[in-house]
Each structure stands twice: as structure tokens, then as C-alpha cells.
Design an enzyme around this catalytic site. Structure first.
Site, PDB file in Angstrom:
ATOM      1  N   SER A   5       0.790  -1.250  -0.010  1.00 17.39           N
ATOM      2  CA  SER A   5       0.027   0.075  -0.010  1.00 17.39           C
ATOM      3  C   SER A   5       0.779   1.288   0.001  1.00 17.39           C
ATOM      4  CB  SER A   5      -1.031   0.089   1.314  1.00 17.39           C
ATOM      5  OG  SER A   5      -0.143  -0.211   2.455  1.00 17.39           O
ATOM      6  N   HIS A  14      -5.088  -3.851  -2.663  1.00  9.91           N
ATOM      7  CA  HIS A  14      -4.723  -2.988  -3.465  1.00  9.91           C
ATOM      8  C   HIS A  14      -4.661  -3.685  -4.840  1.00  9.91           C
ATOM      9  CE1 HIS A  14      -4.384   0.550  -0.877  1.00  9.91           C
ATOM     10  NE2 HIS A  14      -4.010  -0.457  -0.072  1.00  9.91           N
ATOM     11  N   LYS A  51     -11.630  -0.419  -1.690  1.00  8.92           N
ATOM     12  CA  LYS A  51     -10.630   0.070  -2.761  1.00  8.92           C
ATOM     13  C   LYS A  51     -11.199   0.197  -4.179  1.00  8.92           C
ATOM     14  CE  LYS A  51      -7.183  -0.487   0.916  1.00  8.92           C
ATOM     15  NZ  LYS A  51      -7.823   0.540   1.777  1.00  8.92           N
TER      16      LYS A  51
END
Ligand code: PLP
Length: 415
Positions: free
Chosen positions: A204, A232, A263
Site C-alpha cells: 500500500s 490494492h 478500494k
């Protein structure tokens, strides 16, 4: 207090100060950050995640239209017409809350549908969903590993993983370094009941990708299991956005695939995809699942739509990757140090906390929204500006950011 001489680490524990005294000291520090305009935290958005976002300036009160380079909403699904419509429909049909914890009445047909979609998306037998990605990682690890087990962790894994390993033994290996991982595996060989390697698929703060194919091979050779956090990676990497296992063509070979809905999927919540029997164990032993009210119907509805959009609209991921390539090439041409970034997360490594704070202040004034990341979040010599980009950023947005970055890069001698 002069905040330039301190960091957050100084207020983690303050010798002989009780909690209220510690809070008072911290307030002096944070007031000074505001005074110096170094407090780029909790900036207030007036319209939510978007490539250009309306932000209420914390210093002047004016409304700024800022190129937003700090969202994890990589595919802009927070504002996709299908996620909004599905969320609204779920809200109308089921109401604003699930009413109870999942085991005791809070499970909706929408939750089951979402779990099935997640399991399919991740190539696993089954999935369990949580109301936060943090709770999902942390609760799962706490319920799986005890004092006779060991977690073998990449040194840059997310805080939710570190917290989840508090009740077990831990050993860290150097970031994405396979010889370091092998060294740790050979040391712990026959000593523990469960050996679980835990990594992030995409890191991240650095935007690089775990060498998951090698990690799975080493795990097999040393009798360990693998858990990957796809926060992610989901929706971003892999041919159809299914994440790191797809990127390495090893779908179905990772024991535990964790992830967040917060996300690229554009809502909130977390998941674990794994064998059916492990998921069933988690239903009864993972405390943030058992003792916390089920996901809101609106989130579940939006997320089902988000998963369909990822499948039906590959153009969004193509747009994101076009932007990643453009932004990356231009930043490198300007001479910025991007570390090992390979994805939509761009660290500009600067290595001086004060410069990082000053640069993010200057960028704020130029309507470019980035995040300063300083010690103790990263080691002092790796202090950085962290940026992330989205599919909906236009070339004009990225050029505006690149121009501002060039100006400040020269002002502060980092390019
Ligand atoms: C790698 C990683 N894992 C887990 C989480 C926690 O997810 P959530 O925000 O959904 O709680 C985050 C960030 O927020 C993250 O970056």
C-alpha cells in the site's frame, strides 16, 4: 512545542504521563502542525471520492477543487451509476441496516450472493464477508493462529496483519526478498504447528507486487500455508482484475485470499476467500464476524454491482493502466525516485520528513491532493509523498499534477 522536532512516535507512550496528560502533549504537537500548515490530515471532502474533489480548506475555510491523488477508488466505482442504483435499491428493499450480527439473524440473501461472487472472483471454494478490511484480516488471523503457531510476515505488511498476529509467534523477512523468506522458513522448519506466510499482493505504501508465485513454491517446499492481502490488487492487476494470483497464473493455489471492498470495489468491508471448511470455522471463531452487525444492505447491493461492473467493463481497468503508464513515464522523465512502484500507487521517495511536509503543503496550495507519509509510518530515510491514481483522471488532470510536481521538485532539490 515545535512539531519539526517531533514525530507521532514520540506520543505513542509518554513516560509517566497518564492518558489525559499524554493527550494534552499530543494536542500541542498537532496544534503546531496546523500552525505550520503541515497538517494535511482529515481534509474534509464536500463531494466524495472523484478525480477532482471539492475540499474545504482546513486553513482558510475556502472550497478548493483539487486534483485528488489519494483515493483507493481506482476504478471510480464509488460513483458508477450501477453501484449507486444497486445500493439505492437495496436500501429501499431491506432498509438502512442488517439488524443483527450475521450468525443471529443479520445474514441477508444479498450477503450470500456477495460471498458467492467473491469466492468465484478469487477462484476459491467459499468466502466470508466482514464490515471492514481491517477487522477481516485481524479477526481471521487472531482466530487461526495461537502460541504454537507462527506467522512469517513480509516486513511491509499492513497494520491489520501485524495486529492480527499479536497472539502468535512472528518472524519478519526482508521486503519481497525470497532468500530472506527461505532463510526464515528453514529456521522455523519443524518448530511450529501452523506456519503461515502472510504478504500483501500489492504493497500500500510502495505499489510493488509480491512475488506470489515464488512465495507459494517456497511455502510448499517448507510445509507452510500462504495468505495474501489483495486490498490494492483486486480490480487492478491480473488479466481480468482478479488480483495477484491471476497476475501470476496461480489462481486456486493460494490457501487464504484476503481483501477489502473499500478500494477498487468502491464501498466498505473486507473478505476472506478460502476452502469451505476454513470459512465455516471463521463463521464461529472470528470475533469481528461473530460479534459485529452484518454489512449494510446498501453496501452489499453496491458491491454485487461493483463485481459485475469489473467483469463487464474491462475498459475501466484499461483506462486505469493507460493513466498509470502515462503518469509513471512522466514522473520518471522528470527524475523522481518512485522506488519499485509497479501499480496505481506512486511513492515519491524523498527521505526527509520536513521536506515531505513542506512539499505536501505547497502542493495543497496548488490544488494537488497528495498524502505525506513520514516516520514512523515509514523509516526516516524513506519519507515520501504517496499518490494514487484512478481510471477517471484525464490527461489534463495528470498534467496539472505533473506541472506542480515539477515546480516543487525543483524548489526542494529532489529532481
Ligand atoms: C493492504 C491493506 N489491507 C487492509 C486494509 C484495511 O482495509 P479497510 O480500509 O477496508 O479496513 C488496508 C487499508 O485500508 C490496506 O491498505
Amino acid at each position: 512545542m515545535d512539531s519539526r522536532n517531533h514525530s507521532l512516535a514520540d506520543f505513542n507512550k509518554v513516560e509517566d504521563a497518564d492518558i489525559m496528560q499524554r493527550a494534552r502533549l499530543f494536542k500541542e504537537f498537532s496544534d503546531d502542525l496546523v500552525e505550520k500548515r503541515h497538517a494535511q490530515y482529515r481534509r474534509v471532502s464536500l463531494d466524495g471520492s472523484a478525480p477532482v474533489m471539492k475540499v474545504k480548506d482546513q486553513y482558510t475555510g475556502e472550497v478548493r477543487e483539487m486534483v485528488y491523488l489519494a483515493s483507493n477508488d481506482y476504478l471510480n466505482l464509488t460513483k458508477h451509476p450501477r453501484t449507486i442504483a444497486a445500493g439505492k435499491a437495496a436500501l429501499e428493499k431491506y432498509g438502512s441496516g442488517a439488524g443483527s450480527v450475521p450468525l443471529l439473524g443479520g445474514t441477508l440473501d444479498l450477503h450470500i450472493e456477495l460471498e458467492q461472487k467473491v469466492a468465484k472472483f478469487k477462484g476459491c471454494e467459499s468466502a466470508i464477508i466482514y464490515t471492514s478490511g481491517f477487522g477481516s484480516n485481524c479477526g481471521t488471523l487472531l482466530s487461526m493462529l495461537g502460541e504454537n503457531d507462527i506467522a512469517i510476515l513480509d516486513m511491509l505488511v499492513h497494520a491489520s496483519i501485524i495486529d492480527g498476529c499479536k497472539n502468535t509467534n512472528q518472524k519478519f523477512f526482508r521486503h519481497n526478498d525470497m532468500s530472506s523468506l527461505e532463510h526464515v522458513l528453514s529456521k522455523v522448519k519443524d518448530k511450529y504447528r501452523t506456519k503461515l506466510i502472510v504478504v500483501d499482493g500489492v504493497y500500500s505504501m510502495d505499489g510493488d507486487i509480491a512475488q506470489l508465485d515464488r512465495i507459494v513454491e517456497l511455502a510448499r517446499a517448507y510445509g507452510a500455508y500462504v495468505m495474501v492481502d489483495e486490498a490494492h490488487a483486486s480490480g487492478v492487476i491480473g488479466e481480468t482484475g482478479r488480483g495477484t494470483p491471476q497476475h501470476f497464473n496461480i489462481e486456486g493455489k493460494v490457501d487464504i485470499v484476503a481483501g477489502t471492498f473499500s478500494k477498487a470495489l468502491g464501498a466498505v468491508g473486507g473478505f476472506i476467500a478460502a476452502k469451505g471448511e476454513l470459512v465455516e470455522l471463521l463463521h464461529f471463531y472470528s470475533r469481528p464476524y461473530m460479534f459485529s452487525t452484518a454489512m449494510t444492505p446498501q453496501s452489499a447491493g453496491s458491491l454485487i454491482a461493483a463485481m459485475e461492473v469489473i467483469e463487464d467493463e474491462p475498459q475501466l481497468r484499461e483506462d486505469l493502466w493507460r493513466n498509470i503508464t502515462y503518469f509513471r513515464e512522466n514522473l520518471l522523465n522528470l527524475g523522481f525516485n518512485l522506488g519499485n512502484s509497479q501499480t496505481a500507487i506512486f511513492p515519491i521517495i524523498i527521505g526527509d520528513d520536513l521536506k515531505v511536509k513542506e512539499i505536501s503543503r505547497r502542493l495543497h496550495e496548488m490544488d494537488i491532493y497528495v498524502n505525506p507519509v513520514v516516520y514512523p509510518a515509514v523509516p526516516k530515510k524513506l519519507a515520501r509523498i504517496r499518490m494514487s491514481i484512478m481510471s477517471a483522471h484525464t490527461k489534463e488532470h495528470l498534467d496539472k499534477a505533473l506541472n506542480a510536481l515539477e515546480i516543487v521538485g525543483k524548489e526542494y532539490n529532489i529532481i
